[in-house]
Design a protein around this motif. Structure first.
Motif, PDB file in Angstrom:
ATOM      1  N   LEU A 101       0.820  -1.206   0.000  1.00 51.54           N
ATOM      2  CA  LEU A 101       0.000   0.000   0.000  1.00 51.54           C
ATOM      3  C   LEU A 101       0.857   1.261   0.000  1.00 51.54           C
ATOM      4  O   LEU A 101       0.517   2.255  -0.646  1.00 51.54           O
ATOM      5  CB  LEU A 101      -0.946   0.002   1.202  1.00 51.54           C
ATOM      6  CG  LEU A 101      -1.968   1.142   1.243  1.00 51.54           C
ATOM      7  CD1 LEU A 101      -2.809   1.177  -0.037  1.00 51.54           C
ATOM      8  CD2 LEU A 101      -2.870   1.023   2.454  1.00 51.54           C
ATOM      9  N   ALA A 102       1.981   1.229   0.694  1.00 52.64           N
ATOM     10  CA  ALA A 102       2.878   2.385   0.683  1.00 52.64           C
ATOM     11  C   ALA A 102       3.375   2.656  -0.729  1.00 52.64           C
ATOM     12  O   ALA A 102       3.487   3.812  -1.154  1.00 52.64           O
ATOM     13  CB  ALA A 102       4.050   2.157   1.624  1.00 52.64           C
ATOM     14  N   ALA A 108       0.291   9.440  -4.725  1.00 55.19           N
ATOM     15  CA  ALA A 108      -1.138   9.747  -4.750  1.00 55.19           C
ATOM     16  C   ALA A 108      -1.436  11.008  -3.948  1.00 55.19           C
ATOM     17  O   ALA A 108      -0.631  11.454  -3.128  1.00 55.19           O
ATOM     18  CB  ALA A 108      -1.939   8.574  -4.199  1.00 55.19           C
ATOM     19  N   ASP A 109      -2.605  11.579  -4.187  1.00 55.09           N
ATOM     20  CA  ASP A 109      -3.040  12.769  -3.460  1.00 55.09           C
ATOM     21  C   ASP A 109      -3.924  12.419  -2.268  1.00 55.09           C
ATOM     22  O   ASP A 109      -4.020  13.201  -1.320  1.00 55.09           O
ATOM     23  CB  ASP A 109      -3.827  13.701  -4.407  1.00 55.09           C
ATOM     24  CG  ASP A 109      -2.966  14.194  -5.554  1.00 55.09           C
ATOM     25  OD1 ASP A 109      -2.023  14.948  -5.292  1.00 55.09           O
ATOM     26  OD2 ASP A 109      -3.240  13.822  -6.705  1.00 55.09           O
ATOM     27  N   LEU A 110      -4.600  11.263  -2.329  1.00 58.96           N
ATOM     28  CA  LEU A 110      -5.539  10.902  -1.263  1.00 58.96           C
ATOM     29  C   LEU A 110      -5.619   9.393  -1.174  1.00 58.96           C
ATOM     30  O   LEU A 110      -5.661   8.690  -2.198  1.00 58.96           O
ATOM     31  CB  LEU A 110      -6.927  11.480  -1.554  1.00 58.96           C
ATOM     32  CG  LEU A 110      -8.019  11.224  -0.497  1.00 58.96           C
ATOM     33  CD1 LEU A 110      -7.725  11.995   0.785  1.00 58.96           C
ATOM     34  CD2 LEU A 110      -9.386  11.624  -1.045  1.00 58.96           C
ATOM     35  N   LEU A 111      -5.660   8.882   0.049  1.00 58.49           N
ATOM     36  CA  LEU A 111      -5.851   7.460   0.326  1.00 58.49           C
ATOM     37  C   LEU A 111      -7.221   7.276   0.971  1.00 58.49           C
ATOM     38  O   LEU A 111      -7.542   7.947   1.947  1.00 58.49           O
ATOM     39  CB  LEU A 111      -4.749   6.953   1.262  1.00 58.49           C
ATOM     40  CG  LEU A 111      -4.872   5.518   1.781  1.00 58.49           C
ATOM     41  CD1 LEU A 111      -4.828   4.520   0.630  1.00 58.49           C
ATOM     42  CD2 LEU A 111      -3.751   5.224   2.790  1.00 58.49           C
ATOM     43  N   ALA A 120      -3.575  -1.818   6.851  1.00 59.84           N
ATOM     44  CA  ALA A 120      -2.336  -1.086   6.614  1.00 59.84           C
ATOM     45  C   ALA A 120      -2.571   0.405   6.386  1.00 59.84           C
ATOM     46  O   ALA A 120      -1.641   1.203   6.550  1.00 59.84           O
ATOM     47  CB  ALA A 120      -1.605  -1.673   5.409  1.00 59.84           C
ATOM     48  N   ALA A 121      -3.772   0.805   6.014  1.00 58.91           N
ATOM     49  CA  ALA A 121      -4.014   2.193   5.624  1.00 58.91           C
ATOM     50  C   ALA A 121      -3.693   3.204   6.725  1.00 58.91           C
ATOM     51  O   ALA A 121      -3.008   4.200   6.469  1.00 58.91           O
ATOM     52  CB  ALA A 121      -5.451   2.357   5.134  1.00 58.91           C
ATOM     53  N   PRO A 122      -4.160   3.022   7.967  1.00 56.54           N
ATOM     54  CA  PRO A 122      -3.798   3.999   9.003  1.00 56.54           C
ATOM     55  C   PRO A 122      -2.290   4.095   9.230  1.00 56.54           C
ATOM     56  O   PRO A 122      -1.780   5.187   9.521  1.00 56.54           O
ATOM     57  CB  PRO A 122      -4.521   3.471  10.255  1.00 56.54           C
ATOM     58  CG  PRO A 122      -5.624   2.610   9.736  1.00 56.54           C
ATOM     59  CD  PRO A 122      -5.077   1.996   8.486  1.00 56.54           C
ATOM     60  N   ILE A 130       0.409  11.108   3.861  1.00 57.51           N
ATOM     61  CA  ILE A 130      -0.622  11.245   2.841  1.00 57.51           C
ATOM     62  C   ILE A 130      -1.968  11.503   3.502  1.00 57.51           C
ATOM     63  O   ILE A 130      -2.258  10.980   4.585  1.00 57.51           O
ATOM     64  CB  ILE A 130      -0.690   9.981   1.956  1.00 57.51           C
ATOM     65  CG1 ILE A 130      -1.685  10.211   0.790  1.00 57.51           C
ATOM     66  CG2 ILE A 130      -1.092   8.754   2.763  1.00 57.51           C
ATOM     67  CD1 ILE A 130      -1.691   9.074  -0.216  1.00 57.51           C
ATOM     68  N   ARG A 131      -2.772  12.352   2.888  1.00 57.35           N
ATOM     69  CA  ARG A 131      -4.113  12.597   3.432  1.00 57.35           C
ATOM     70  C   ARG A 131      -4.935  11.324   3.279  1.00 57.35           C
ATOM     71  O   ARG A 131      -4.927  10.697   2.221  1.00 57.35           O
ATOM     72  CB  ARG A 131      -4.789  13.765   2.720  1.00 57.35           C
ATOM     73  CG  ARG A 131      -6.050  14.230   3.448  1.00 57.35           C
ATOM     74  CD  ARG A 131      -6.505  15.610   3.006  1.00 57.35           C
ATOM     75  NE  ARG A 131      -7.608  16.094   3.807  1.00 57.35           N
ATOM     76  CZ  ARG A 131      -7.490  16.721   4.963  1.00 57.35           C
ATOM     77  NH1 ARG A 131      -6.279  16.938   5.463  1.00 57.35           N
ATOM     78  NH2 ARG A 131      -8.545  17.153   5.637  1.00 57.35           N
ATOM     79  N   TRP A 132      -5.653  10.991   4.341  1.00 54.62           N
ATOM     80  CA  TRP A 132      -6.341   9.699   4.411  1.00 54.62           C
ATOM     81  C   TRP A 132      -7.751   9.897   4.933  1.00 54.62           C
ATOM     82  O   TRP A 132      -7.966  10.639   5.887  1.00 54.62           O
ATOM     83  CB  TRP A 132      -5.553   8.768   5.347  1.00 54.62           C
ATOM     84  CG  TRP A 132      -6.315   7.572   5.846  1.00 54.62           C
ATOM     85  CD1 TRP A 132      -6.928   6.615   5.107  1.00 54.62           C
ATOM     86  CD2 TRP A 132      -6.521   7.201   7.222  1.00 54.62           C
ATOM     87  NE1 TRP A 132      -7.511   5.671   5.924  1.00 54.62           N
ATOM     88  CE2 TRP A 132      -7.275   6.006   7.222  1.00 54.62           C
ATOM     89  CE3 TRP A 132      -6.142   7.770   8.444  1.00 54.62           C
ATOM     90  CZ2 TRP A 132      -7.651   5.365   8.404  1.00 54.62           C
ATOM     91  CZ3 TRP A 132      -6.510   7.126   9.607  1.00 54.62           C
ATOM     92  CH2 TRP A 132      -7.258   5.938   9.592  1.00 54.62           C
ATOM     93  N   ILE A 133      -8.717   9.229   4.282  1.00 58.85           N
ATOM     94  CA  ILE A 133     -10.066   9.148   4.821  1.00 58.85           C
ATOM     95  C   ILE A 133     -10.486   7.678   4.795  1.00 58.85           C
ATOM     96  O   ILE A 133      -9.921   6.870   4.060  1.00 58.85           O
ATOM     97  CB  ILE A 133     -11.079  10.021   4.049  1.00 58.85           C
ATOM     98  CG1 ILE A 133     -11.300   9.505   2.625  1.00 58.85           C
ATOM     99  CG2 ILE A 133     -10.632  11.468   4.039  1.00 58.85           C
ATOM    100  CD1 ILE A 133     -12.391  10.254   1.882  1.00 58.85           C
ATOM    101  N   SER A 134     -11.458   7.335   5.617  1.00 59.89           N
ATOM    102  CA  SER A 134     -11.891   5.944   5.718  1.00 59.89           C
ATOM    103  C   SER A 134     -13.371   5.830   5.376  1.00 59.89           C
ATOM    104  O   SER A 134     -14.112   6.809   5.415  1.00 59.89           O
ATOM    105  CB  SER A 134     -11.626   5.400   7.127  1.00 59.89           C
ATOM    106  OG  SER A 134     -12.240   6.227   8.107  1.00 59.89           O
TER     107      SER A 134
END
Length: 431
Positions: A101-102, A108-111, A120-122, A130-134
């Motif tokens: 995932l890394a 990328a601009d957004l995950l 793995a995302a958090p 990286i900016r992240w939303i769930s």
């Protein structure tokens, strides 16, 4: 790879699991692509062709499920399936998941990650910035203390916790402690990465699954409404349905039109169909004794199930059918309680029978039951007689039919795909 439009941004979705876990992100990806963005799906190799067929970029993110009856039996076990998914499948692979995932999110601009499954995302978000939303696909995944915890093994304890948030909180404290061992490799990697602050204490299955920037509650308000202890940045978008513009086969079209006898659709989710047992044989027997037609949608390992050959003229088996095309023809729908199937049945305005197998399916079924649109048959091995009796009652229940029709009207105002993509584009503005 697709070229990035000059005014577009790059969004990476991270998900794993069954097609029910993939399809919402294919729907969002298609819409974002129409809006000029580039989209990559980081997911298991089994979904590679589905992603590419949708016209989106694919990036392999391990682990990959075994396509064997033994694996799926453990994955969908009604009591120990959750422990198997985390302790033996997702958590042991966290280092390879993180690496994959890394790499996918590197430019990328957004995950955007699926809560509960993309562990793995958090970690990638915390270590790379990286900016992240769930995104949450089913209401149970919020584990609200203000709702009945249908994941507990004791129905009486679930009922008592549903009446007392205080008791629920005490029980949940022990649930958290117990499940820490399921995700020990994730906690170990978090320490190695030096993730500090409050995030270091977050449980990966509970508060740790949610982004502090935005949480998309991607399910219908009919199934669950906001609770006081939902994460503060949660926004309910409604269900994000993936619609495949694939016409029904001529054989299926003829079957749907051929008779005035009531039609019952029998189907399991893409995960439960891999551990179907005698569900389809029992369904055929129940339909025969009631004198109704049976459409058996049998995907996954269930496609190899043995049924009478040839089937009687009032029955048809297919590997796949677009539910939005066949559900409107049904008098009733029997399914395992997957959240997307539940919503498509709601949209069709048809009574339902839910035969939950594992994970969120019982919770989804009980929510449908409270709406007055479904009966729930606990215990995935129902037997033909039990299924027949439930079908007979549902087909004669005028109040359930009226409730289902009323629920269908309420679903028409939902556009979960557009609403979720609006939220994603807002977050891209902050990226």
């Amino acid at each position: 790879m697709n070229a990035v439009p000059s005014n577009g941004r790059h969004v990476v979705f991270a998900t794993t699991g069954s097609l029910g876990d993939l399809h919402p992100f294919l729907a969002l990806g298609n819409e974002l692509k129409k809006r000029g963005h580039r989209v990559t799906l980081a997911t298991s190799a089994v979904h590679r062709e589905h992603v590419r067929a949708a016209g989106l970029d694919f990036h392999h993110m391990r682990p990959d499920p075994e396509d064997s009856p033994a694996f799926h039996a453990r994955y969908m076990h009604p009591k120990t399936g959750g422990e198997f998914v985390y302790r033996h499948y997702l958590a042991p692979a966290i280092r390879t998941s993180y690496e994959d995932l890394a790499q996918a999110a590197g430019k990328a601009d957004l995950l955007v990650s699926q809560s509960l499954m993309a562990l793995a995302a958090p970690l990638v978000a915390a270590s790379t910035g990286i900016r992240w939303i769930s995104a949450v696909l089913q209401p149970m995944s919020f584990f609200s203390l203000h709702e009945r915890p249908n994941y507990l093994p004791l129905p009486l304890l679930s009922w008592m916790c549903g009446r007392s948030p205080e008791l629920h909180g005490r029980v949940f404290h022990y649930v958290r402690k117990h499940t820490e061992e399921w995700v020990r490799p994730v906690l170990d990697l978090k320490r190695e990465l030096g993730i500090a602050g409050s995030a270091a204490q977050d449980h990966p299955m509970y508060e740790g699954q949610h982004s502090p920037s935005r949480v998309l509650a991607m399910f219908s308000p009919l199934l669950g409404s906001p609770q006081p202890d939902w994460p503060q940045p949660a926004v309910q978008t409604g269900t994000a349905l993936y619609r495949q513009e694939q016409p029904a086969s001529p054989e299926l079209q003829r079957f749907l039109r051929q008779s005035s006898l009531p039609l019952v659709v029998f189907t399991l989710s893409s995960a439960a169909s891999n551990d179907a047992g005698d569900f389809y044989r029992d369904s055929l027997r129940a339909a025969e004794t009631l004198g109704v037609r049976a459409l058996l949608v049998m995907g996954g390992l269930a496609a190899g199930a043995t049924l009478p050959q040839p089937l009687p003229p009032w029955a048809l088996r297919v590997d796949y059918a677009a539910f939005e095309q066949v559900f409107p023809h049904a008098a009733a729908i029997v399914h395992s309680g997957g959240v997307a199937t539940s919503f498509k049945a709601l949209q069709a305005g048809k009574p339902q029978i839910v035969v939950p197998h594992a994970h969120d399916q019982l919770d989804n079924g009980l929510r449908l039951s409270r709406l007055g649109v479904a009966a729930v048959l606990p215990g995935r091995r129902t037997g033909a007689r039990r299924l027949r009796n439930a079908l007979q009652a549902v087909l004669a229940d005028r109040r359930m039919q009226e409730s289902a029709a009323a629920a269908a009207l309420q679903t028409r105002g939902e556009d979960g795909v557009a609403r979720a993509c609006d939220e994603i584009e807002e977050q891209l503005g902050h990226a």
